[in-house]
Design a protein around this motif. Structure first.
Motif, PDB file in Angstrom:
ATOM      1  N   ASN A  50     -11.629 -38.913 -11.408  1.00 46.17           N
ATOM      2  CA  ASN A  50     -10.844 -38.359 -10.305  1.00 46.17           C
ATOM      3  C   ASN A  50     -11.714 -38.147  -9.072  1.00 46.17           C
ATOM      4  O   ASN A  50     -11.639 -37.121  -8.411  1.00 46.17           O
ATOM      5  N   HIS A  51     -12.535 -39.134  -8.767  1.00 49.35           N
ATOM      6  CA  HIS A  51     -13.397 -39.015  -7.589  1.00 49.35           C
ATOM      7  C   HIS A  51     -12.579 -38.789  -6.315  1.00 49.35           C
ATOM      8  O   HIS A  51     -13.049 -38.151  -5.375  1.00 49.35           O
ATOM      9  N   GLY A  52     -11.360 -39.294  -6.286  1.00 53.60           N
ATOM     10  CA  GLY A  52     -10.540 -39.206  -5.090  1.00 53.60           C
ATOM     11  C   GLY A  52     -10.160 -37.804  -4.674  1.00 53.60           C
ATOM     12  O   GLY A  52      -9.713 -37.599  -3.545  1.00 53.60           O
ATOM     13  N   SER A  53     -10.313 -36.815  -5.563  1.00 57.36           N
ATOM     14  CA  SER A  53      -9.962 -35.449  -5.178  1.00 57.36           C
ATOM     15  C   SER A  53     -11.123 -34.722  -4.515  1.00 57.36           C
ATOM     16  O   SER A  53     -11.005 -34.271  -3.377  1.00 57.36           O
TER      17      SER A  53
ATOM     18  N   SER B 183     -10.159 -48.071  -3.979  1.00 53.63           N
ATOM     19  CA  SER B 183     -10.915 -47.658  -5.166  1.00 53.63           C
ATOM     20  C   SER B 183     -10.102 -46.764  -6.078  1.00 53.63           C
ATOM     21  O   SER B 183     -10.670 -46.043  -6.899  1.00 53.63           O
ATOM     22  N   MET B 184      -8.787 -46.791  -5.934  1.00 49.16           N
ATOM     23  CA  MET B 184      -7.890 -45.991  -6.760  1.00 49.16           C
ATOM     24  C   MET B 184      -6.700 -46.851  -7.160  1.00 49.16           C
ATOM     25  O   MET B 184      -6.305 -47.762  -6.431  1.00 49.16           O
TER      26      MET B 184
ATOM     27  N   ARG C  43     -11.297 -36.094 -16.560  1.00 51.26           N
ATOM     28  CA  ARG C  43     -10.650 -35.569 -15.364  1.00 51.26           C
ATOM     29  C   ARG C  43      -9.799 -36.663 -14.741  1.00 51.26           C
ATOM     30  O   ARG C  43     -10.305 -37.748 -14.406  1.00 51.26           O
ATOM     31  N   ILE C  44      -8.510 -36.393 -14.591  1.00 55.63           N
ATOM     32  CA  ILE C  44      -7.596 -37.332 -13.970  1.00 55.63           C
ATOM     33  C   ILE C  44      -6.740 -36.589 -12.948  1.00 55.63           C
ATOM     34  O   ILE C  44      -6.768 -35.364 -12.884  1.00 55.63           O
ATOM     35  N   ALA C  45      -5.991 -37.339 -12.160  1.00 54.55           N
ATOM     36  CA  ALA C  45      -5.044 -36.741 -11.214  1.00 54.55           C
ATOM     37  C   ALA C  45      -3.638 -37.158 -11.629  1.00 54.55           C
ATOM     38  O   ALA C  45      -3.373 -38.350 -11.821  1.00 54.55           O
ATOM     39  N   VAL C  46      -2.748 -36.186 -11.770  1.00 57.25           N
ATOM     40  CA  VAL C  46      -1.339 -36.455 -12.063  1.00 57.25           C
ATOM     41  C   VAL C  46      -0.512 -35.733 -11.011  1.00 57.25           C
ATOM     42  O   VAL C  46      -0.718 -34.541 -10.763  1.00 57.25           O
ATOM     43  N   ARG C  47       0.404 -36.457 -10.394  1.00 59.22           N
ATOM     44  CA  ARG C  47       1.274 -35.857  -9.393  1.00 59.22           C
ATOM     45  C   ARG C  47       2.715 -35.912  -9.881  1.00 59.22           C
ATOM     46  O   ARG C  47       3.139 -36.926 -10.452  1.00 59.22           O
ATOM     47  N   PRO C  48       3.474 -34.839  -9.699  1.00 56.45           N
ATOM     48  CA  PRO C  48       4.854 -34.821 -10.186  1.00 56.45           C
ATOM     49  C   PRO C  48       5.727 -35.831  -9.458  1.00 56.45           C
ATOM     50  O   PRO C  48       5.554 -36.052  -8.254  1.00 56.45           O
ATOM     51  N   TRP C  49       6.647 -36.434 -10.193  1.00 61.11           N
ATOM     52  CA  TRP C  49       7.576 -37.378  -9.594  1.00 61.11           C
ATOM     53  C   TRP C  49       8.828 -37.437 -10.457  1.00 61.11           C
ATOM     54  O   TRP C  49       8.726 -37.497 -11.686  1.00 61.11           O
ATOM     55  N   PRO C  50       9.998 -37.411  -9.857  1.00 60.83           N
ATOM     56  CA  PRO C  50      11.225 -37.526 -10.652  1.00 60.83           C
ATOM     57  C   PRO C  50      11.252 -38.833 -11.440  1.00 60.83           C
ATOM     58  O   PRO C  50      10.918 -39.897 -10.903  1.00 60.83           O
TER      59      PRO C  50
ATOM     60  N   VAL D  33      -5.987 -42.981 -11.136  1.00 58.39           N
ATOM     61  CA  VAL D  33      -7.386 -43.039 -11.558  1.00 58.39           C
ATOM     62  C   VAL D  33      -8.222 -43.585 -10.408  1.00 58.39           C
ATOM     63  O   VAL D  33      -7.781 -44.450  -9.650  1.00 58.39           O
ATOM     64  N   SER D  34      -9.412 -43.036 -10.282  1.00 59.40           N
ATOM     65  CA  SER D  34     -10.363 -43.469  -9.264  1.00 59.40           C
ATOM     66  C   SER D  34     -11.524 -44.186  -9.935  1.00 59.40           C
ATOM     67  O   SER D  34     -11.729 -44.082 -11.149  1.00 59.40           O
TER      68      SER D  34
END
Length: 390
Positions: free
Chosen positions: A31-34, A321-322, A352-359, A366-367
């Motif tokens: 999760n480098h992008g955060s 890069s993501m 470590r990952i990034a998850v964003r809510p979405w209907p 992933v970065s």
């Protein structure tokens, strides 16, 4: 799966990068992008600056405005823009507040955003709308829009004669794709729309990061440009620099933009002074080689997640890069659920990952950075299905 993922093989690790970072080796940092991570040479540059400051605080602060200006000049050269229209800020959250406060709005004016925007930026827009009586219009961009042209058409379809301001991502944080490209920004200008562009991920990732057609553009240097955290930049077109309102009045206010924005009294300016060391490292490693490595590794990671975890890859913009993929329906659809997935992946997989809510199913991003290795993505991909089943 798209053809670019079917053939996405992992790149070889770049020589000499094994000791560049101080991340815990027992975890997979995908999760480098955060928040990025600061390379060792840049950490050392900042440590020397802090030591210098403590030896003579009065002298250090007396020279700071000129040293900040010198750092800004070097950074502007790396970003390919004019230092007179660039200000150093802490991050894009601060930059968007400055930009929104500098644009006059009236009751009935419309501010255009998309549903791919970064949450804190969109909330800042909503607050500004409440203060001025303006209205926020959110353009829905379906996750499966295939390319930048269709994104542009969808955004322009949301413009009316009341649209005064558009706040758009250059590279969207949750979905890792380009939104505000040059053609879209030019078209909005032709419609008389003032543009504010969130380029949080652009510096270091894109060869020419500054969106020159935007009225206000801002980016973070701590993500892909190897700078210490709390280093961002705000670029303003010349016709707006005289109207920029700093968040706080300071002793440098009389000098106007950018000094009036940069100076905030007794603060830690060492991240800004050390930021050029990040660009020096990127140049030493070969910026094009780093970008190519990261793009290929991110694509490989997305391929593994599609093959082994059955996730659906979202359309991707070349050169990033993501990568983003869709989680199964019912998983990560709310903010609480998305946070729970990230926490469980960390607890059980040490990743470590990034998850964003979405209907209809959350979005996993992933970065890829020089410290990542292919086996980290494979482990995540192979064990994620069991974790998602609970």
């Amino acid at each position: 799966m798209t053809e670019d993922l079917r053939t996405a093989e992992p790149p070889a690790a770049l020589p000499g990068t094994d000791t560049l970072f101080t991340l815990a080796p027992e975890a997979a940092h995908l999760n480098h992008g955060s928040f990025g991570t600061v390379p060792v040479p840049v950490q050392r540059a900042q440590e020397l600056l802090r030591a210098e400051q403590e030896r003579d605080p009065d002298g250090f602060f007396a020279d700071l405005p000129d040293r900040v200006a010198a750092a800004r000049t070097r950074i502007a050269a790396e970003l390919g823009t004019d230092p007179a229209r660039l200000a150093l800020v802490a991050n894009v959250t601060e930059a968007v507040a400055i930009a929104l406060d500098s644009v006059p709005l009236a009751p009935g004016d419309r501010i255009l955003v998309t549903d791919h925007g970064y949450g804190a930026v969109t909330e800042a827009v909503r607050r500004r709308a409440r203060e001025t009586g303006a209205e926020v219009h959110t353009v829905h961009l379906p996750l499966d829009l295939p390319d930048e042209d269709t994104v542009r058409e969808a955004v322009l379809a949301g413009v009316t004669d009341r649209t005064r301001l558009a706040v758009l991502d250059q590279i969207s944080s949750p979905t890792a794709r380009r939104i505000a490209g040059p053609e879209l920004l030019t078209a909005l200008r032709e419609h008389g729309v003032t543009t504010v562009v969130d380029g949080a991920h652009a510096p270091g990732m894109l060869p020419a990061p500054v969106a020159g057609a935007a009225d206000f553009w801002f980016g973070n240097l701590h993500k892909w440009a190897f700078a210490p955290r709390a280093t961002g930049v705000l670029a303003v077109r010349p016709e707006w620099t005289g109207r920029v309102r700093p968040l706080a009045l300071s002793w440098e206010h009389h000098r106007g933009f950018p000094a009036s924005v940069e100076w905030r009294g007794t603060c830690d300016y060492t991240p800004w002074l050390a930021a050029p060391a990040g660009f020096d490292l990127l140049r030493e490693l070969g910026a094009d080689r780093v970008r190519d490595h990261n793009e290929r590794l991110a694509a490989h990671g997305a391929r593994l997640l599609a093959e082994h975890a059955g996730l659906t890859p979202l359309p991707a913009t070349p050169g990033l890069s993501m990568r983003a993929l869709r989680l199964p329906r019912g998983v990560g659809e709310s903010d609480a659920e998305a946070r729970a997935v990230m926490a469980e992946v960390w607890r059980r997989l040490s990743a470590r990952i990034a998850v964003r809510p979405w209907p209809g199913g959350g979005v996993l991003r992933v970065s890829a950075q020089l410290y990542n290795r292919p086996h980290e993505y494979r482990t995540l991909a192979e064990r994620l299905p069991e974790l998602l089943r609970g």
